[in-house]
Design a protein around this motif. Structure first.
Motif, PDB file in Angstrom:
ATOM      1  N   VAL A  17       0.842  -1.209   0.000  1.00 48.20           N
ATOM      2  CA  VAL A  17       0.000   0.000   0.000  1.00 48.20           C
ATOM      3  C   VAL A  17       0.871   1.252   0.000  1.00 48.20           C
ATOM      4  O   VAL A  17       0.640   2.183  -0.769  1.00 48.20           O
ATOM      5  CB  VAL A  17      -0.959  -0.010   1.220  1.00 48.20           C
ATOM      6  N   ASP A  18       1.907   1.267   0.850  1.00 49.63           N
ATOM      7  CA  ASP A  18       2.794   2.429   0.903  1.00 49.63           C
ATOM      8  C   ASP A  18       3.458   2.671  -0.446  1.00 49.63           C
ATOM      9  O   ASP A  18       3.595   3.807  -0.892  1.00 49.63           O
ATOM     10  CB  ASP A  18       3.890   2.223   1.957  1.00 49.63           C
ATOM     11  N   GLU A  19       3.875   1.599  -1.086  1.00 49.09           N
ATOM     12  CA  GLU A  19       4.623   1.741  -2.331  1.00 49.09           C
ATOM     13  C   GLU A  19       3.724   2.132  -3.497  1.00 49.09           C
ATOM     14  O   GLU A  19       4.099   2.937  -4.335  1.00 49.09           O
ATOM     15  CB  GLU A  19       5.375   0.424  -2.630  1.00 49.09           C
ATOM     16  N   THR A  20       2.524   1.561  -3.554  1.00 49.83           N
ATOM     17  CA  THR A  20       1.706   1.720  -4.760  1.00 49.83           C
ATOM     18  C   THR A  20       0.444   2.549  -4.572  1.00 49.83           C
ATOM     19  O   THR A  20      -0.112   3.042  -5.547  1.00 49.83           O
ATOM     20  CB  THR A  20       1.243   0.334  -5.259  1.00 49.83           C
ATOM     21  N   GLY A  21      -0.008   2.698  -3.339  1.00 47.17           N
ATOM     22  CA  GLY A  21      -1.255   3.414  -3.125  1.00 47.17           C
ATOM     23  C   GLY A  21      -2.492   2.557  -3.397  1.00 47.17           C
ATOM     24  O   GLY A  21      -3.614   3.066  -3.393  1.00 47.17           O
ATOM     25  N   ASP A  40       4.934  -3.059 -11.366  1.00 51.16           N
ATOM     26  CA  ASP A  40       6.028  -3.267 -12.326  1.00 51.16           C
ATOM     27  C   ASP A  40       7.238  -3.873 -11.619  1.00 51.16           C
ATOM     28  O   ASP A  40       7.269  -4.012 -10.394  1.00 51.16           O
ATOM     29  CB  ASP A  40       6.362  -1.968 -13.071  1.00 51.16           C
ATOM     30  N   SER A  43       9.020  -1.749  -8.891  1.00 47.77           N
ATOM     31  CA  SER A  43       8.202  -1.674  -7.670  1.00 47.77           C
ATOM     32  C   SER A  43       8.251  -3.003  -6.936  1.00 47.77           C
ATOM     33  O   SER A  43       8.293  -3.052  -5.706  1.00 47.77           O
ATOM     34  CB  SER A  43       6.750  -1.332  -8.010  1.00 47.77           C
ATOM     35  N   THR A  46      11.357  -3.198  -5.095  1.00 48.76           N
ATOM     36  CA  THR A  46      11.277  -2.315  -3.916  1.00 48.76           C
ATOM     37  C   THR A  46      10.517  -3.026  -2.794  1.00 48.76           C
ATOM     38  O   THR A  46      10.950  -3.024  -1.633  1.00 48.76           O
ATOM     39  CB  THR A  46      10.560  -1.001  -4.291  1.00 48.76           C
ATOM     40  N   LEU A  50      12.033  -4.063   0.840  1.00 50.99           N
ATOM     41  CA  LEU A  50      11.426  -3.592   2.088  1.00 50.99           C
ATOM     42  C   LEU A  50      10.937  -4.765   2.941  1.00 50.99           C
ATOM     43  O   LEU A  50      11.005  -4.724   4.177  1.00 50.99           O
ATOM     44  CB  LEU A  50      10.269  -2.624   1.781  1.00 50.99           C
TER      45      LEU A  50
ATOM     46  N   GLN B  71       3.005   8.094  -2.443  1.00 48.04           N
ATOM     47  CA  GLN B  71       3.614   7.328  -3.538  1.00 48.04           C
ATOM     48  C   GLN B  71       4.456   8.226  -4.439  1.00 48.04           C
ATOM     49  O   GLN B  71       5.510   7.834  -4.902  1.00 48.04           O
ATOM     50  CB  GLN B  71       2.538   6.619  -4.364  1.00 48.04           C
ATOM     51  N   ARG B  74       7.693   8.854  -2.583  1.00 51.36           N
ATOM     52  CA  ARG B  74       8.597   7.700  -2.512  1.00 51.36           C
ATOM     53  C   ARG B  74       9.422   7.538  -3.766  1.00 51.36           C
ATOM     54  O   ARG B  74      10.488   6.948  -3.738  1.00 51.36           O
ATOM     55  CB  ARG B  74       7.785   6.416  -2.318  1.00 51.36           C
ATOM     56  N   ARG B  75       8.906   8.028  -4.892  1.00 45.39           N
ATOM     57  CA  ARG B  75       9.568   7.814  -6.174  1.00 45.39           C
ATOM     58  C   ARG B  75      10.381   9.007  -6.619  1.00 45.39           C
ATOM     59  O   ARG B  75      10.913   9.023  -7.728  1.00 45.39           O
ATOM     60  CB  ARG B  75       8.519   7.512  -7.251  1.00 45.39           C
ATOM     61  N   PRO B 135      15.569  -0.048  -5.384  1.00 39.63           N
ATOM     62  CA  PRO B 135      15.857  -0.087  -6.824  1.00 39.63           C
ATOM     63  C   PRO B 135      15.784   1.276  -7.526  1.00 39.63           C
ATOM     64  O   PRO B 135      16.383   1.438  -8.575  1.00 39.63           O
ATOM     65  CB  PRO B 135      14.778  -1.017  -7.383  1.00 39.63           C
TER      66      PRO B 135
END
Lengths: 80, 425
Positions: A17-21, A40, A43, A46, A50, B71, B74-75, B135
């Motif tokens: 959730v944090d990474e992609t929303g 992808d 991600s 990542t 994590l 998000q 983070r990027r 990454p």
């Protein structure tokens, strides 16, 4: 010592959730990272990095391609 | 054949910024006219931990996490985050025009690049091993990251460029953007700069050059351009962007135009990697080039200069002399040249490094719009060596009627000199 699968799913969901929303309600064991969650490869790397940190496990790069669904990842981490 | 800017001036149709004075252009401008300071003590233990002499800076008024999604943050390194915030505002201000993506370019500069990402990643490698690196480390730390982030966000496909010329970078972005349009390579360019380099490393390293103010007992009055007691610049951060458009494109879509970019001059000192050429000839060449591009008719209407004026002891005096020399050349009158109001707005914003030239271009345009030169604060005693007319403490009105032009300077370590001339529309 093996980790509790429910705890792993909970922790992994938080990372995704944090990474992609993505809405946490959309994350379940049978969901495919690529086909269902549209994650992808960078991600995914990542999320793996994590997760390694959070659960103190090592997920070898060669194994990442075998983690097709969220359940695959939970099983790998819980069994590591 | 490159079209002359005087013959085909470019329209500035959008502006956006996030600065130590405000999260947008208008808030920043009002604070500037009010003479407010964006400088404050930093809430940390860097002085005790690292022995740095300066522990104050001009941090963003509205943090990026109040604007961007988790998000997005983070990027992107903070420098790219600030670029995104500024560029989105500028694009919205321009009316989010429907532009052929292949005729839309981005020029987003930075002085330092993804410093926080780079240093954070090194901490990770050193403390926990390379396996823990994320990454996206490389795409986040590279200095073209702000330009790429904005191009992706706006769908700009005519090119994304990242000029790097230290504290001239943000102004060089406008020069590069103007040239892209002049060369016929784009109709619309989003151009600006972003910087997020407040860190003990930079504070320590600029301090070692004796370039930073050490007035820790009074952060708000530390940035003192043109003051006899100035002792260096104050580190700032932020992002700023403008939308540049060919006049034809702007007219065709009936765009509201803030000002015209009529002169974009650049030069290099070829003197030293750190201090400017003390003769000021390099800075003068950039100003003369910009004024020459504007043409004698427009140059004669220059009524205001937003100076680079970082508050370093050597730099301000050199620039002040070069400004007077350039305007004397343009006007044919030293008397008139020394009467033109010059503003050192870094007294309030601090020095936004690679974003400075972009945000101060916006201040220059707003001065034309409101016919008001912003103040230079914190001058307790004007340096007698400074012979230009410095606007002090309160804004100063510009001529109420008739066409006006104004110049913005930006210079960087390495001897990079940029001057931009804007005209009222």
């Amino acid at each position: 010592m093996a980790l509790d699968k429910n705890e792993v799913l909970e922790g992994l969901t938080e990372i995704i959730v944090d990474e992609t929303g993505i809405d946490p309600a959309d994350i379940a064991l049978d969901r495919s990272f690529v086909d269902d969650l549209d994650i992808d490869s960078l991600s995914m790397m990542t999320i793996v990095t994590l997760a390694e940190d959070k659960f103190d496990v090592e997920i070898p790069d060669d194994s990442v391609k075998d983690l097709v669904t969220v359940g695959d990842a939970v099983d790998f981490i819980a069994g590591a | 054949m490159v079209a002359d800017l005087a013959a085909a001036p470019l329209a500035v149709t959008g502006m956006g910024a996030t600065t130590p004075l405000g999260g947008d252009v208008e808030t920043t401008w009002r604070a500037l006219l009010d003479g407010r300071s964006g400088v404050a003590a930093l809430d940390n233990s860097w002085v005790e931990d690292y022995g740095i002499a300066t522990n104050f800076a001009a941090s963003l008024k509205v943090p990026a996490d109040a604007v961007l999604s988790p998000q997005e943050r983070r990027r992107a390194d903070p420098s790219a985050q600030y670029a995104l915030i500024a560029a989105r505002q500028a694009w919205a201000d321009a009316g989010s025009p429907a532009v052929d993506p292949e005729r839309l370019a981005v020029v987003m500069a930075t002085g330092v690049g993804g410093l926080q990402t780079m240093l954070g990643a090194w901490d990770t490698v050193r403390d926990r091993g390379a396996r823990r690196l994320l990454p996206l480390t490389v795409p986040m730390l590279m200095p073209n990251s702000p330009a790429a982030a904005v191009a992706i966000d706006l769908g700009a496909r005519a090119g994304a460029h990242a000029p790097v010329s230290a504290c001239a970078s943000g102004a060089e972005a406008l020069v590069t953007g103007a040239r892209l349009i002049q060369l016929g390579l784009a109709d619309v360019v989003v151009a600006g700069g972003a910087e997020a380099a407040i860190h003990p490393l930079t504070l320590g390293a600029f301090g070692k050059m004796q370039a930073l103010s050490t007035r820790s007992d009074s952060p708000e009055t530390a940035s003192r351009p043109y003051c006899a007691t100035r002792d260096g610049f104050v580190m700032g951060e932020g992002g700023a962007a403008v939308v540049l458009e060919s006049a034809a494109h702007a007219e065709a879509r009936r765009a509201r135009t803030h000002a015209a970019l009529v002169g974009a001059g650049s030069s290099s000192d070829a003197y030293d990697v750190a201090p400017p050429d003390p003769s000021g000839q390099g800075q003068l060449r950039a100003m003369r080039a910009a004024l020459a591009q504007a043409g004698p008719g427009v140059a004669a209407t220059v009524a205001h200069v937003n100076a680079h004026a970082t508050a370093t002891p050597a730099g301000d005096a050199i620039e002040a002399r070069a400004i007077v020399e350039a305007l004397t050349w343009a006007f044919g009158s030293a008397e008139r040249a020394t009467a033109i109001p010059v503003s050192g707005t870094k007294s309030m914003t601090g020095h936004l490094l690679g974003a400075a030239g972009a945000v101060e271009s916006i201040f220059t345009i707003l001065a034309l719009r409101d016919r008001l030169a912003p103040p230079t604060t914190n001058i307790q005693r004007l340096d007698p060596e400074v012979t230009c007319h410095v606007v002090r403490d309160r804004p100063e009105p510009l001529p109420a009627t008739g066409p006006l032009a104004a110049m913005n300077n930006a210079f960087g370590f390495g001897g990079h000199n940029i001057a931009l001339v804007f005209a009222s529309v």
